[in-house]
Design a protein around this motif. Structure first.
Motif, PDB file in Angstrom:
ATOM      1  N   THR A  98       0.829  -1.207   0.000  1.00 40.37           N
ATOM      2  CA  THR A  98       0.000   0.000   0.000  1.00 40.37           C
ATOM      3  C   THR A  98       0.859   1.250   0.000  1.00 40.37           C
ATOM      4  OG1 THR A  98      -1.752  -1.159   1.200  1.00 40.37           O
ATOM      5  CG2 THR A  98      -1.808   1.251   1.233  1.00 40.37           C
ATOM      6  N   ILE A 102       1.508   4.121  -3.246  1.00 42.12           N
ATOM      7  CA  ILE A 102       1.324   5.576  -3.152  1.00 42.12           C
ATOM      8  C   ILE A 102       2.627   6.300  -3.487  1.00 42.12           C
ATOM      9  CG2 ILE A 102       0.650   7.483  -1.632  1.00 42.12           C
ATOM     10  CD1 ILE A 102      -1.011   5.436  -0.049  1.00 42.12           C
ATOM     11  N   THR A 105       3.281   7.166  -7.100  1.00 43.91           N
ATOM     12  CA  THR A 105       2.509   8.211  -7.777  1.00 43.91           C
ATOM     13  C   THR A 105       3.353   9.457  -8.019  1.00 43.91           C
ATOM     14  OG1 THR A 105       1.667   9.123  -5.675  1.00 43.91           O
ATOM     15  CG2 THR A 105       0.335   7.427  -6.768  1.00 43.91           C
ATOM     16  N   PHE A 134      -4.394   8.723 -10.419  1.00 41.33           N
ATOM     17  CA  PHE A 134      -4.892   9.203  -9.127  1.00 41.33           C
ATOM     18  C   PHE A 134      -6.169   8.477  -8.706  1.00 41.33           C
ATOM     19  CE2 PHE A 134      -2.253  13.085  -9.938  1.00 41.33           C
ATOM     20  CZ  PHE A 134      -1.432  12.915  -8.826  1.00 41.33           C
ATOM     21  N   VAL A 137      -4.995   5.659  -6.799  1.00 41.77           N
ATOM     22  CA  VAL A 137      -4.640   6.027  -5.422  1.00 41.77           C
ATOM     23  C   VAL A 137      -5.878   6.031  -4.536  1.00 41.77           C
ATOM     24  CG1 VAL A 137      -3.701   7.843  -3.953  1.00 41.77           C
ATOM     25  CG2 VAL A 137      -2.666   7.390  -6.171  1.00 41.77           C
ATOM     26  N   LEU A 141      -6.546   3.864  -1.225  1.00 35.59           N
ATOM     27  CA  LEU A 141      -6.759   4.528   0.062  1.00 35.59           C
ATOM     28  C   LEU A 141      -8.127   4.215   0.669  1.00 35.59           C
ATOM     29  CD1 LEU A 141      -5.211   8.062  -0.567  1.00 35.59           C
ATOM     30  CD2 LEU A 141      -4.194   6.109   0.589  1.00 35.59           C
ATOM     31  N   LEU A 154       1.567  10.079   0.867  1.00 42.42           N
ATOM     32  CA  LEU A 154       1.358  11.095  -0.166  1.00 42.42           C
ATOM     33  C   LEU A 154       2.388  12.220  -0.034  1.00 42.42           C
ATOM     34  CD1 LEU A 154      -2.540  11.294  -0.085  1.00 42.42           C
ATOM     35  CD2 LEU A 154      -1.148  10.483  -1.996  1.00 42.42           C
ATOM     36  N   THR A 263      -6.633  -3.358  -3.673  1.00 43.47           N
ATOM     37  CA  THR A 263      -5.257  -2.859  -3.712  1.00 43.47           C
ATOM     38  C   THR A 263      -4.609  -3.173  -5.051  1.00 43.47           C
ATOM     39  OG1 THR A 263      -4.998  -3.121  -1.321  1.00 43.47           O
ATOM     40  CG2 THR A 263      -2.988  -2.970  -2.622  1.00 43.47           C
ATOM     41  N   GLY A 266      -6.042  -0.907  -7.708  1.00 40.68           N
ATOM     42  CA  GLY A 266      -5.457   0.427  -7.603  1.00 40.68           C
ATOM     43  C   GLY A 266      -4.051   0.484  -8.171  1.00 40.68           C
ATOM     44  N   ILE A 270      -2.542   2.743 -11.310  1.00 36.21           N
ATOM     45  CA  ILE A 270      -1.371   3.612 -11.176  1.00 36.21           C
ATOM     46  C   ILE A 270      -0.342   3.303 -12.259  1.00 36.21           C
ATOM     47  CG2 ILE A 270       0.625   4.144  -9.699  1.00 36.21           C
ATOM     48  CD1 ILE A 270      -1.250   3.754  -7.283  1.00 36.21           C
TER      49      ILE A 270
END
Length: 288
Positions: A98, A102, A105, A134, A137, A141, A154, A263, A266, A270
């Protein structure tokens, strides 16, 4: 004479090795488990980096040792401090996968920052792919299950993006090892003052983990430099995301962390902008 495909393959191997090294650095930080204050960790890590880079500085020609852009290097050094502290907090409280998703990004964040701070022009497809990233992300999250440590993840991505963008303000001929040396050295005074307020005794194991993190990070920088000097960024940029594979595996092996479907979704969102960018650059190269 090596053909181009072989050179690209060698560069990708270097970059994957570098991302493995960076992932091991993250494992070392997570194993600290919050037992060391972030600012103390950053100070010791930067001090070890200076010691590691000092021989390269001493071996450099005298005219190459000097600091180029003082203001920019000073700003980058303190962005490094802030980013490293945020990274430690994020890795302590979030699963490896996780937190790293992030962190990755940062290339997406660089797009709006380059427009706002440097007046660079962008295109509609870049805006769309950035928005897709995004979205990934947000999926990771999960606002309904938001963890406060994600703010630090972040923050790490933001400082890394700005840190990388400011490279454009450095002298073109400055050797990378010299840039890293001065960046690390200039971070020590402020980090040293702050760490004095939070200093606590370290076990040999904690110091070993910090040292492992420092040298693994330097290993990533050395591998990345070797890779990007050989070929164009677009040829190997996707290999940067090999780090997500490594941290996912390490999370399962060492910490019993199993990424769930959201996850993984996501992470895909990304990485997707990089896939688009990679194929767009290949197509432009073929047409030109």
């Amino acid at each position: 004479m090596l053909n181009r495909n072989h050179v690209v393959t060698v560069a990708i191997v270097f970059l994957i090795a570098g991302n493995l090294s960076a992932s091991l650095s993250d494992v070392a930080v997570k194993l600290l488990n919050g037992g060391v204050s972030p600012i103390q960790y950053v100070f010791i890590r930067q001090w070890l980096c200076v010691l590691f880079l000092l021989p390269f500085w001493l071996k450099a020609p005298v005219n190459k040792r000097k600091l180029g852009n003082v203001k920019v290097t000073l700003l980058r050094s303190h962005l490094m401090l802030a980013g490293s502290g945020c990274l430690m907090v994020a890795l302590t409280y979030l699963p490896l996968t996780t937190a790293n998703a992030i962190f990755y990004t940062a290339p997406l964040i660089m797009l709006p920052l380059s427009v706002w701070f440097f007046g660079e022009k962008t295109t509609a497809d870049k805006v769309v792919t950035t928005l897709i990233g995004f979205t990934g992300v947000i999926v990771i999250l999960r606002p309904s299950q938001f963890h406060w440590a994600a703010i630090f993840a972040l923050g790490c991505a933001f400082t890394l993006a700005l840190y990388n963008l400011l490279v454009k303000k450095l002298p073109q001929g400055e050797p990378v090892s010299i840039t890293l040396f001065w960046t690390s050295l200039l971070s020590l005074p402020f980090a040293g003052v702050l760490s004095a307020f939070f200093w606590q005794p370290l076990s040999y194991f904690d110091f070993a983990l910090i040292a492992a993190s420092a040298f693994s990070t330097m290993g990533y920088h050395a591998s990345a430099i070797s890779a990007y000097k050989r070929v164009e960024t677009s040829d190997i940029a996707l290999a940067e995301y090999s780090g997500l594979i490594f941290v996912s595996l390490f999370g399962v092996i060492w910490f019993g962390e199993h990424p769930d479907g959201l996850t993984l979704t996501g992470i895909f969102l990304i990485v997707l902008p990089m896939l688009f960018g990679h194929h767009r650059n290949k197509l432009n190269a073929q047409l030109s």
